[in-house]
Design a protein around this motif. Structure first.
Motif, mmCIF file in Angstrom:
data_model
loop_
_atom_site.group_PDB
_atom_site.id
_atom_site.type_symbol
_atom_site.label_atom_id
_atom_site.label_comp_id
_atom_site.label_asym_id
_atom_site.label_seq_id
_atom_site.Cartn_x
_atom_site.Cartn_y
_atom_site.Cartn_z
ATOM 1 N N LYS A 176 0.866 -1.183 0.000
ATOM 2 C CA LYS A 176 0.000 0.000 0.000
ATOM 3 C C LYS A 176 0.900 1.229 0.000
ATOM 4 O O LYS A 176 2.081 1.136 0.338
ATOM 5 N N ILE A 177 0.320 2.383 -0.319
ATOM 6 C CA ILE A 177 1.104 3.621 -0.317
ATOM 7 C C ILE A 177 1.770 3.802 1.043
ATOM 8 O O ILE A 177 1.110 3.700 2.078
ATOM 9 N N ARG A 235 -5.987 2.955 -9.184
ATOM 10 C CA ARG A 235 -5.913 1.983 -8.092
ATOM 11 C C ARG A 235 -4.641 2.194 -7.253
ATOM 12 O O ARG A 235 -4.666 2.062 -6.035
ATOM 13 N N ILE A 250 -2.417 4.993 -7.087
ATOM 14 C CA ILE A 250 -2.099 6.278 -6.472
ATOM 15 C C ILE A 250 -3.281 6.876 -5.726
ATOM 16 O O ILE A 250 -3.196 7.105 -4.526
ATOM 17 N N GLY A 261 -4.424 4.085 -3.458
ATOM 18 C CA GLY A 261 -3.417 3.705 -2.468
ATOM 19 C C GLY A 261 -2.947 2.266 -2.546
ATOM 20 O O GLY A 261 -2.130 1.844 -1.736
ATOM 21 N N ASN A 262 -3.451 1.471 -3.499
ATOM 22 C CA ASN A 262 -3.067 0.063 -3.588
ATOM 23 C C ASN A 262 -2.003 -0.124 -4.666
ATOM 24 O O ASN A 262 -2.298 -0.470 -5.817
ATOM 25 N N LEU A 263 -0.754 0.083 -4.273
ATOM 26 C CA LEU A 263 0.348 0.014 -5.243
ATOM 27 C C LEU A 263 0.466 -1.378 -5.853
ATOM 28 O O LEU A 263 0.759 -1.524 -7.035
ATOM 29 N N GLU A 280 -1.848 -3.679 -6.451
ATOM 30 C CA GLU A 280 -2.845 -3.958 -7.486
ATOM 31 C C GLU A 280 -2.600 -3.097 -8.724
ATOM 32 O O GLU A 280 -2.758 -3.561 -9.856
#
Lengths: 315, 437
Positions: A60-61, A272, A274, A277-279, A281
């Motif tokens: 996640k970010i 998705r 940025i 927040g799901n880097l 995916e």
């Protein structure tokens, strides 16, 4: 004496090894390649590998992800928005690339003829490619605006319409609208590159064909097209790659809307990764683009560049 | 988070007695502030780009004043508020970039461990000015610690044309959802329609869609963060919005955050959700037509639905400093300075009430009553719920909003591309993917 002689011998040995190495063509060649290899590894291989790795994690970010194998891909396979983005990307790429090629080839053939103001016309053709993508996207966004569209305005003033066209508010209208914007932007690249290819074809071939009584179509089919096929392969490979991975036009004009009807894989990946927040995916969606891109490259290099095609044969 | 009346503020804040006294309160006690910024500190601040030039000018002026007073150098930069999110994410990921960001919503909750603990700043401000609105506290706190300081909200209210609403048969702007629907239908009939963004418009579309969902008792998750979006309440909200959509100006499915402003100031809209900027821009415009529109417009809070309480979603602005900063104490000093009532008030006046305050004590600023048209924006944080409602703020709430799950659900149902039941089910599946993590 022996105490002094020993280090001197070692130094001589070291110097001679170092000097000898630089006298070796193989070593020197390898040394010259080091900067290029470093650049390739640092700026191409590492980001690609990092993308692969991220796609296999739940990063996640701002966080450190865990390795989760193909879980992101399994999850995406059940995601209707992802599949819609795959469909949109293929639709966008196929239609935009075909039309760009057709118009680009036509323009290239036209510009290859003896025309008055040829240089000026060539400069004009190149204009859409010179304008920064975001600026042209903003221009199209205004052109397609539901309240201020110049197209709708003109058609209404001309008495051909009674109300404004909903260019971007209807899913299919929006898809065609962004395809059109991409065509406008991409045609100059195809046209100018094909023009460069056309100018490498020897005029003597056309003269010989003329003497043999070949028609325009026959000259195009048996001389122009085969001679142009290597450049077509390169142009179309780049055109497909650039269209498939397009981001700026879509993000500026529609942000993937309405109801995800124009989301491409690239824009969904950004959304998705940025904004969502799901880097992990986001990276997985990017990785999912690779097979399509590799297929496009393979088609180009093992199909269009076949030697027989280039010689005018069928296969 | 469901209670945000004075009683709940009293519970949440530290100066309840002051609140009960209403606007015009004085600090209940002088809070202590002990912070010694690092010597020769220099910080980089990234904030949202202005919609009102005077607001930014005043903010820059205050920043300069801060530098002169403290000796801390500040490099102030501005980006479109939607572009701040990617930059904030990158800064959090790579551990470099601005020292302090003024961004939006639950962004700090996506990377709380990367942020400076600002509990002392929050406690100081809370104690000094009589407590925070509960929603502000929720956006600022992670567990028992504050990771962000709410700056306020670029408040969203209904912007409407007074003459058009009267022509539609409404002397007063309706306060409930039934009356609101009737008004929109009447506006459509008079060919002076309403229009609300239903494209991927982060601020406006999320804003009114969340309001509609919550107004009918629907929510993405419950208090335990379980997805409960596929519910009869959600379907009721979707059925309602489907009727509303039929009254809208064409094209709203493609609208982003700027379309309603343009359409309103062009005289094509009679009613929309927006900040105070349409009115401010119209009022100061050299175009007589826009000035006329500004004279003929007023603002109202979003109507209350069957749940019987305000359910607005507002674009909350938040200060958050990064641990990668070499000068965390300077960062905190800056936040404290900019949030101090004296400075905040002056900035608020310059912005003409653009930012709804997070501390009820700031409601006594004369700007809020200088023109009755500004007043509805004052209480935006009092009326709003957070975007993770009724669950927690964090990765999942941000992802659901960032992926437009709720907006797409309303767009599908409203446009008829799915039935309300199908749209609710599909959106619930999408939300589950985020909340399962």
């Amino acid at each position: 004496m022996a105490v002094i002689a020993e280090p001197v011998t070692a130094q001589v040995k070291r110097s001679s090894l170092w000097t000898r190495a630089f006298e070796s063509r193989n070593f020197l060649g390898a040394m010259f390649m080091v900067p290029a290899i470093a650049i390739l590894v640092l700026f191409l291989a590492y980001p690609l590998a990092l993308g692969f790795w991220l796609g296999m994690t739940d990063t996640k970010i701002g966080g450190v992800g865990r390795f989760i194998g193909f879980q992101n891909f399994v999850s995406l396979s059940k995601d209707s928005v992802f599949w819609l983005s795959v469909f949109n990307t293929i639709f966008y790429t196929v239609f935009a690339s075909i039309v760009k090629f057709a118009i680009g080839l036509y323009l290239a053939l036209l510009l290859n003829e003896r025309l008055p103001f040829k240089s000026m016309i060539r400069a004009i053709v190149l204009l859409p490619f010179v304008v920064p993508t975001v600026l042209s996207a903003i221009a199209f966004w205004w052109i397609y605006d539901s309240q201020f569209s110049i197209i709708s305005w003109v058609l209404i003033k001309a008495g051909l319409l009674t109300h404004y066209i909903d260019f971007l508010g209807d899913p299919w209208n929006a898809r065609w609208s962004v395809v059109l914007a991409n065509i406008w932007r991409g045609v100059p690249f195809v046209a100018i590159t094909l023009l460069a290819g056309l100018q490498t074809i020897s005029p003597s071939l056309y003269e010989a064909a003329n003497l043999d009584g070949a028609t325009n179509m026959q000259r195009f089919r048996h001389i122009t097209l085969p001679m142009l096929s290597p450049i077509i392969a390169v142009v179309m490979t780049f055109s497909v790659l650039m269209t498939f991975t397009d981001f700026q036009l879509i993000y500026t004009i529609t942000r993937g809307g309405p109801i995800n009807a124009t989301h491409l894989m690239a824009t969904l990946s950004f959304q998705r990764a940025i904004t969502g927040g799901n880097l992990g995916e986001g990276a997985a969606i990017s990785n999912a683009m690779i097979p399509f891109l590799v297929a496009a490259i393979l088609l180009s290099f093992f199909g269009l560049q076949r030697s027989r095609w280039q010689q005018g044969g069928r296969d | 988070m469901s209670d945000f009346d004075r009683r709940s503020v009293l519970k949440a804040g530290l100066g309840g007695a002051a609140l009960l006294a209403g606007p015009g309160i004085v600090p209940v006690r002088a809070a202590e502030w002990t912070n010694t910024p690092e010597p020769n500190a220099s910080i980089r601040v990234l904030r949202w780009k202005q919609f009102i030039q005077a607001e930014f000018d005043k903010f820059a002026e205050q920043t300069k004043k801060f530098s002169e007073k403290t000796g801390i150098k500040v490099k102030l930069e501005a980006e479109s508020w939607e572009d701040i999110r990617p930059k904030a994410a990158v800064a959090a990921n790579v551990g470099a970039g601005p020292d302090l960001i003024i961004g939006t919503l639950d962004d700090p909750h996506k990377f709380p461990e990367k942020l400076i603990d600002v509990t002392d700043v929050a406690q100081y401000l809370g104690a000094q000015y009589g407590g925070w609105y509960p929603v502000a506290e929720k956006y600022g706190k992670k567990g028992n610690n504050w990771i962000a300081i709410p700056q306020g909200a670029t408040g969203g209210c209904l912007n409407y044309r007074i003459s058009h609403v009267k022509a539609a048969g409404f002397e007063q702007f309706p306060k409930d959802t039934d009356g609101f629907l009737k008004l929109c239908q009447a506006l459509k009939k008079n060919n002076t329609p309403a229009g609300f963004a239903l494209g991927h418009a982060t601020g406006d579309a999320n804003g009114w869609c969340q309001w509609a969902l919550w107004a009918f008792g629907g929510k993405v998750v419950d208090e335990k963060n379980q997805v409960v979006l596929d519910s009869p309440e959600t379907v009721a909200a979707l059925e309602y919005v489907k009727q509303l959509y039929a009254t809208f100006i064409p094209g709203v499915l493609s609208w982003n955050d700027s379309n309603n402003n343009k359409a309103f100031l062009n005289g094509e809209l009679s009613l929309t959700l927006n900040g105070i900027s349409i009115w401010t821009v119209g009022k100061t415009s050299p175009d007589p037509k826009q000035q006329e529109i500004a004279k003929d417009m007023d603002h109202a809070p979003m109507p209350i639905g069957p749940v019987g309480k305000p359910t607005e979603q507002q674009n909350i602005l938040v200060y958050y400093g990064y641990k990668h900063s070499k000068y965390p104490k300077a960062v905190k000093e800056y936040i404290k300075f900019m949030m101090d009532k004296e400075n905040y008030d002056a900035w608020e006046v310059a912005s003409n009430g653009y930012v709804s305050p997070p501390l009820p004590a700031y409601n006594d600023n004369p700007v809020w009553t200088s023109d009755p048209k500004i007043t509805p924006y004052r209480d935006c944080l009092k009326r709003c719920l957070d975007n993770g409602y009724a669950g927690d703020l964090g990765y999942a709430s941000a992802a659901v909003m960032g992926d437009f799950v709720v907006v797409d659900m309303f767009a599908e149902a409203a446009s008829g591309s799915a039935t309300p039941q199908e749209a609710a089910k599909r959106a619930a599946e999408r939300a589950k993917r985020y909340y399962q993590v």
